[in-house]
Design a protein around this motif. Sequence first.
Motif, PDB file in Angstrom:
ATOM      1  N   UNK A   1     110.369 -17.980  10.291  1.00 53.97           N
ATOM      2  CA  UNK A   1     109.101 -18.675  10.118  1.00 53.97           C
ATOM      3  C   UNK A   1     108.110 -17.722   9.459  1.00 53.97           C
ATOM      4  N   UNK A   2     107.199 -18.284   8.702  1.00 55.17           N
ATOM      5  CA  UNK A   2     106.169 -17.516   8.021  1.00 55.17           C
ATOM      6  C   UNK A   2     105.085 -17.138   9.022  1.00 55.17           C
ATOM      7  N   UNK A   3     104.539 -15.929   8.875  1.00 56.35           N
ATOM      8  CA  UNK A   3     103.469 -15.456   9.751  1.00 56.35           C
ATOM      9  C   UNK A   3     102.335 -14.886   8.906  1.00 56.35           C
ATOM     10  N   UNK A   4     101.143 -14.971   9.442  1.00 56.47           N
ATOM     11  CA  UNK A   4      99.952 -14.463   8.751  1.00 56.47           C
ATOM     12  C   UNK A   4      99.250 -13.487   9.685  1.00 56.47           C
ATOM     13  N   UNK A   5      98.970 -12.272   9.149  1.00 58.86           N
ATOM     14  CA  UNK A   5      98.349 -11.226   9.962  1.00 58.86           C
ATOM     15  C   UNK A   5      97.618 -10.266   9.049  1.00 58.86           C
ATOM     16  N   UNK A   6      96.390  -9.954   9.359  1.00 60.51           N
ATOM     17  CA  UNK A   6      95.575  -9.080   8.511  1.00 60.51           C
ATOM     18  C   UNK A   6      96.157  -7.668   8.401  1.00 60.51           C
ATOM     19  N   UNK A   7      96.876  -7.196   9.424  1.00 61.08           N
ATOM     20  CA  UNK A   7      97.417  -5.829   9.424  1.00 61.08           C
ATOM     21  C   UNK A   7      98.878  -5.775   9.001  1.00 61.08           C
ATOM     22  N   UNK A   8      99.307  -6.682   8.150  1.00 54.90           N
ATOM     23  CA  UNK A   8     100.706  -6.744   7.730  1.00 54.90           C
ATOM     24  C   UNK A   8     101.191  -5.420   7.139  1.00 54.90           C
ATOM     25  N   UNK A   9     100.292  -4.655   6.561  1.00 52.68           N
ATOM     26  CA  UNK A   9     100.660  -3.350   5.978  1.00 52.68           C
ATOM     27  C   UNK A   9     101.163  -2.358   7.035  1.00 52.68           C
ATOM     28  N   UNK A  10     100.893  -2.606   8.316  1.00 52.46           N
ATOM     29  CA  UNK A  10     101.338  -1.729   9.401  1.00 52.46           C
ATOM     30  C   UNK A  10     102.804  -1.958   9.771  1.00 52.46           C
ATOM     31  N   UNK A  11     103.416  -3.006   9.216  1.00 52.52           N
ATOM     32  CA  UNK A  11     104.811  -3.326   9.539  1.00 52.52           C
ATOM     33  C   UNK A  11     105.769  -2.622   8.588  1.00 52.52           C
ATOM     34  N   UNK A  12     106.969  -2.378   9.076  1.00 52.79           N
ATOM     35  CA  UNK A  12     108.038  -1.786   8.270  1.00 52.79           C
ATOM     36  C   UNK A  12     109.167  -2.794   8.173  1.00 52.79           C
ATOM     37  N   UNK A  13     109.659  -3.014   6.981  1.00 47.50           N
ATOM     38  CA  UNK A  13     110.750  -3.972   6.797  1.00 47.50           C
ATOM     39  C   UNK A  13     111.944  -3.598   7.669  1.00 47.50           C
ATOM     40  N   UNK A  14     112.465  -4.594   8.365  1.00 48.56           N
ATOM     41  CA  UNK A  14     113.649  -4.389   9.192  1.00 48.56           C
ATOM     42  C   UNK A  14     113.363  -4.006  10.636  1.00 48.56           C
ATOM     43  N   UNK A  15     112.114  -3.692  10.973  1.00 48.97           N
ATOM     44  CA  UNK A  15     111.830  -3.345  12.361  1.00 48.97           C
ATOM     45  C   UNK A  15     111.763  -4.610  13.211  1.00 48.97           C
ATOM     46  N   UNK A  16     112.039  -4.459  14.492  1.00 43.39           N
ATOM     47  CA  UNK A  16     112.025  -5.586  15.416  1.00 43.39           C
ATOM     48  C   UNK A  16     110.669  -5.647  16.080  1.00 43.39           C
ATOM     49  N   UNK A  17     110.083  -6.853  16.068  1.00 41.77           N
ATOM     50  CA  UNK A  17     108.764  -7.054  16.672  1.00 41.77           C
ATOM     51  C   UNK A  17     108.753  -8.331  17.492  1.00 41.77           C
ATOM     52  N   UNK A  18     107.769  -8.395  18.385  1.00 36.88           N
ATOM     53  CA  UNK A  18     107.487  -9.602  19.153  1.00 36.88           C
ATOM     54  C   UNK A  18     106.049  -9.971  18.830  1.00 36.88           C
ATOM     55  N   UNK A  19     105.810 -11.208  18.449  1.00 34.98           N
ATOM     56  CA  UNK A  19     104.449 -11.622  18.110  1.00 34.98           C
ATOM     57  C   UNK A  19     103.972 -12.729  19.035  1.00 34.98           C
ATOM     58  N   UNK A  20     102.670 -12.768  19.229  1.00 33.04           N
ATOM     59  CA  UNK A  20     102.026 -13.909  19.870  1.00 33.04           C
ATOM     60  C   UNK A  20     100.978 -14.414  18.893  1.00 33.04           C
ATOM     61  N   UNK A  21     100.735 -15.699  18.939  1.00 30.88           N
ATOM     62  CA  UNK A  21      99.762 -16.260  18.022  1.00 30.88           C
ATOM     63  C   UNK A  21      99.664 -17.758  18.174  1.00 30.88           C
TER      64      UNK A  21
END
Length: 78
Positions: free
Chosen positions: A25-45
């Motif tokens: 699913x597509x996600x929108x977040x102002x701090x997207x630059x803080x993410x690294x491709x391939x890392x595992x994350x859990x989001x709430x929104x």
Amino acid sequence: FEKDEFAIARMMMTCCAADMQPVGVLAQWADVHALTEGEWIEVTGTLSKKPYKDSFDPLIIVETVKKIDPPRREYIYP
């Protein structure tokens, strides 16, 4: 993707490694630059939608992101 968008996805395998494809699913977040491709994350929104062609795609407006360890099974199966 827009500059503040990214995909939350996993690889789905129907039969074998040759047929694997991303599902997510597509996600929108102002701090997207803080993410690294391939890392595992859990989001709430908040679940929203984004216009696409003559319809809409689901969109998560991200509120928090937490880095996590990969799951025991990294792939999903239908």
